[in-house]
Design an enzyme around this catalytic site. Structure first.
Site, PDB file in Angstrom:
ATOM      1  N   ARG A  29      10.717   7.275  -0.853  1.00 40.25           N
ATOM      2  CA  ARG A  29      12.070   7.447  -1.344  1.00 40.25           C
ATOM      3  C   ARG A  29      12.564   6.957  -2.675  1.00 40.25           C
ATOM      4  O   ARG A  29      13.547   7.280  -3.310  1.00 40.25           O
ATOM      5  CB  ARG A  29      12.889   6.634  -0.098  1.00 40.25           C
ATOM      6  CG  ARG A  29      12.921   7.312   1.163  1.00 40.25           C
ATOM      7  CD  ARG A  29      13.289   6.280   2.135  1.00 40.25           C
ATOM      8  NE  ARG A  29      12.133   5.489   2.670  1.00 40.25           N
ATOM      9  CZ  ARG A  29      12.201   4.262   3.618  1.00 40.25           C
ATOM     10  NH1 ARG A  29      13.547   4.013   3.883  1.00 40.25           N
ATOM     11  NH2 ARG A  29      11.412   3.628   3.834  1.00 40.25           N
ATOM     12  N   ALA A  70      20.960 -11.486 -47.944  1.00 42.13           N
ATOM     13  CA  ALA A  70      21.258 -10.394 -47.042  1.00 42.13           C
ATOM     14  C   ALA A  70      20.456  -9.239 -47.502  1.00 42.13           C
ATOM     15  O   ALA A  70      20.154  -9.036 -48.802  1.00 42.13           O
ATOM     16  CB  ALA A  70      22.803  -9.948 -47.524  1.00 42.13           C
ATOM     17  N   LYS A 123       5.457   2.037  -5.465  1.00 39.60           N
ATOM     18  CA  LYS A 123       6.822   1.373  -5.446  1.00 39.60           C
ATOM     19  C   LYS A 123       6.597   0.017  -6.004  1.00 39.60           C
ATOM     20  O   LYS A 123       7.648  -0.737  -6.549  1.00 39.60           O
ATOM     21  CB  LYS A 123       7.240   1.273  -3.970  1.00 39.60           C
ATOM     22  CG  LYS A 123       8.497   0.608  -3.755  1.00 39.60           C
ATOM     23  CD  LYS A 123       9.557   0.791  -2.546  1.00 39.60           C
ATOM     24  CE  LYS A 123       8.622   0.502  -1.069  1.00 39.60           C
ATOM     25  NZ  LYS A 123       9.523   0.844  -0.034  1.00 39.60           N
ATOM     26  N   ALA A 140       0.847  -1.289  -0.030  1.00 37.68           N
ATOM     27  CA  ALA A 140       0.191   0.021  -0.052  1.00 37.68           C
ATOM     28  C   ALA A 140       0.731   1.261   0.002  1.00 37.68           C
ATOM     29  O   ALA A 140       0.184   2.393  -0.402  1.00 37.68           O
ATOM     30  CB  ALA A 140      -0.930   0.015   1.231  1.00 37.68           C
ATOM     31  N   GLY A 141       2.146   1.118   0.270  1.00 40.82           N
ATOM     32  CA  GLY A 141       2.935   2.266   0.739  1.00 40.82           C
ATOM     33  C   GLY A 141       3.315   3.248  -0.730  1.00 40.82           C
ATOM     34  O   GLY A 141       3.313   2.502  -1.984  1.00 40.82           O
ATOM     35  N   ARG A 192      12.305 -10.578 -31.608  1.00 45.96           N
ATOM     36  CA  ARG A 192      11.417  -9.699 -30.893  1.00 45.96           C
ATOM     37  C   ARG A 192      10.083 -10.408 -30.678  1.00 45.96           C
ATOM     38  O   ARG A 192      10.091 -11.633 -31.156  1.00 45.96           O
ATOM     39  CB  ARG A 192      10.749  -8.548 -31.790  1.00 45.96           C
ATOM     40  CG  ARG A 192      12.057  -7.686 -31.586  1.00 45.96           C
ATOM     41  CD  ARG A 192      11.700  -6.320 -32.790  1.00 45.96           C
ATOM     42  NE  ARG A 192      10.445  -5.835 -32.582  1.00 45.96           N
ATOM     43  CZ  ARG A 192       9.635  -5.288 -33.565  1.00 45.96           C
ATOM     44  NH1 ARG A 192      10.031  -4.805 -34.743  1.00 45.96           N
ATOM     45  NH2 ARG A 192       8.179  -4.749 -32.972  1.00 45.96           N
TER      46      ARG A 192
END
Ligand code: UD1
Ligand code: MG
Length: 447
Positions: free
Chosen positions: A15, A362, A22, A10-11, A315
């Site tokens: 920082r 190529a 976070k 929940a924070g 990819r």
């Protein structure tokens, strides 16, 4: 013993200096929350509750993307870790088994450690996971007396003497649900942060004569992410562990410190990965494949015996068959490449199906995008695409067909046909020298 995992997420993570909560920051391409949810899976919890608050909807979406059965508990105000755990009480009403609390910002606990915590519960009422910190900085300190854990003191509240303790709190705690919730009710917020600390459970349990103990693990597992620096350190630790694990699984890494894995990279035994290879999420490499230096592989599957690179980019949706060769400066996206096909130099293959043993010369390009839509290119078995062929999709090149070098193929090429789609050449004899003289004179005049 039935176990329920409660993950605190929940924070805000002030920082981190970020708009993103976070728990949604990533290590090895997976959010911290995903690492936490995967970590608790080893215990096969009966339920998993994720406590969300700051940007709660985003965090809840991510939790349910990973585990659709995850229960979301909301913490409106972030009043501390004990308060956060109490938010799970409603979802767990009547549950008499064990709760394992894990912080989303400390998500790298190994399965073995998780099991050690569960085993320790057989002889203790409350188990805390601790670690010997080289530099304990702001971690909570574990105050022990022999085998017993007496209390946890937060850095901000610790005396000078307590700050010299190097045995630190990881944040993981396990105990029976009824005990944990009743201990939490006794906790106040009379401390330096004005928060309800989960860590205070220990002192209260100890005061009630409950047995509280510490299980320890390596510091690398308990890395807490509170800042961007911590995130970078966690990434380094993850990569070191991943390199060792891949080598233990029989993969040769020529220069392990230069290879970067995603959280879900799978590589079969006897494969070789050379220097400076980066794996994005969703890469699977079968056995005995060879990934040469400087490749980037993401969302792609490489089959047995294939050789990739150097300098190749696979990819998402690239599916390479057995013994395929993909050489330097080749990009492949959303394409099936049949067994034994070769795309050795400077090509782009996108939204294509390439048959077995086809050879793509190529500089060839599947021109798959018209600016609005993507179109498909089909290249038949053993077809030979001459160098510098532009295949303007949608287009099909039949089995064993050949395209002449430099062709711009806009129409389907039937099986076995030779497609010539380039301007005919004219040779003007003696013209080379004349042209040079004309150009030189022009240059002199300009000066
Ligand atoms: C916490 C511990 C500390 C331990 C350290 C390990 C407490 C009081 N302190 O400190 O002993 O050494 O972790 O990394 O527990 N959270 C909520 N709601 C809240 C507050 C926090 O969900 O009201 C969540 C956060 O999102 C985070 C976790 O709980 O995932 C830990 O909170 P954080 O503020 O990072 O605690 P630390 O200061 O790191
Ligand atoms: Mg923290």
């Amino acid at each position: 013993m039935n176990t329920v995992a409660v993950i605190l997420a929940a924070g805000k993570g002030a920082r981190m200096g970020s708009d993103l909560p976070k728990a949604l920051h990533k290590v090895a391409h997976a959010t911290l929350l995903e690492h936490a949810l995967r970590a608790v899976e080893t215990l096969e919890p009966e339920k998993t509750v994720v406590v969300v608050g700051h940007e709660g909807e985003m965090v809840a979406l991510e939790a349910q993307r990973i585990n659709e059965e995850a229960i979301i508990a909301k913490q409106k105000k972030q009043l501390g870790t004990a308060h956060a755990v109490s938010m799970a009480k409603e979802a767990l009403s009547g549950f008499k088994g064990d709760i394992l609390v894990l912080y989303a910002d400390t998500p790298f606990i190994s399965g073995e450690t998780m099991k050690a915590i569960r085993d320790a519960r057989a002889t203790s009422d409350l188990v805390v996971l601790g670690f010997e910190a080289k530099d304990p900085v702001r971690y909570g300190r574990l105050v022990t007396n022999g085998d017993r854990l007496e209390r946890i003191v937060e850095f901000k509240d610790a005396s000078e003497e307590e700050r010299t303790i190097t045995l630190c709190n990881s944040g993981v705690m396990a105990g029976p649900a009824p005990l944990l919730f009743s201990l939490i009710e006794e906790i106040d917020n009379q401390n330096a942060s004005g928060e309800y600390y989960l860590t205070d459970c220990v002192a209260h349990a100890h005061a009630r004569g409950k047995i509280t103990c510490v299980v320890t693990c390596d510091e690398k597992e308990t890395l807490g992410v509170n800042s961007r620096q911590d995130l970078a350190i966690a990434e380094i630790a993850f990569q070191e562990r991943a390199r060792l694990e891949h080598m233990e699984n029989g993969v040769s890494l020529v220069a392990p410190e230069t290879v970067y894995f995603a959280f879900d990279t799978v590589i079969g035994r006897d494969s070789v990965v050379e220097q400076y290879v980066v794996f994005g999420p969703g890469a699977t490499i079968e056995t005995a494949a060879h990934v040469k230096a400087f490749c980037h592989i993401e969302g792609a599957h490489v089959s047995e015996g294939a050789i990739i690179g150097p300098f190749a980019r696979l990819r998402p949706g690239a599916e390479l068959g057995e013994q395929v060769r993909v050489g330097n400066f080749v990009e492949i996206k959303n394409s099936m490449i049949g067994d034994g096909a070769k795309i050795n130099h400077l090509s782009y293959v996108g939204d294509a199906e390439v048959g077995a043993n086809a050879n793509i010369g190529a500089g060839s390009v599947t021109c798959n995008y018209d600016g609005v839509m993507k179109h498909k290119t089909m290249i038949g078995e053993a077809a030979f695409v001459g160098s510098n062929t532009m295949m303007v999709a949608p287009v099909t090149i039949g089995k064993r067909a050949i395209t002449a070098s430099g062709s711009v193929v806009t129409k389907d090429v039937p099986e076995g046909a030779l497609a010539l789609a380039r301007a005919p050449q004219e040779n003007k004899l003696g013209m080379a020298r004349k042209l040079m003289n004309i150009l030189k004179k022009r240059k002199q005049k300009n000066i």
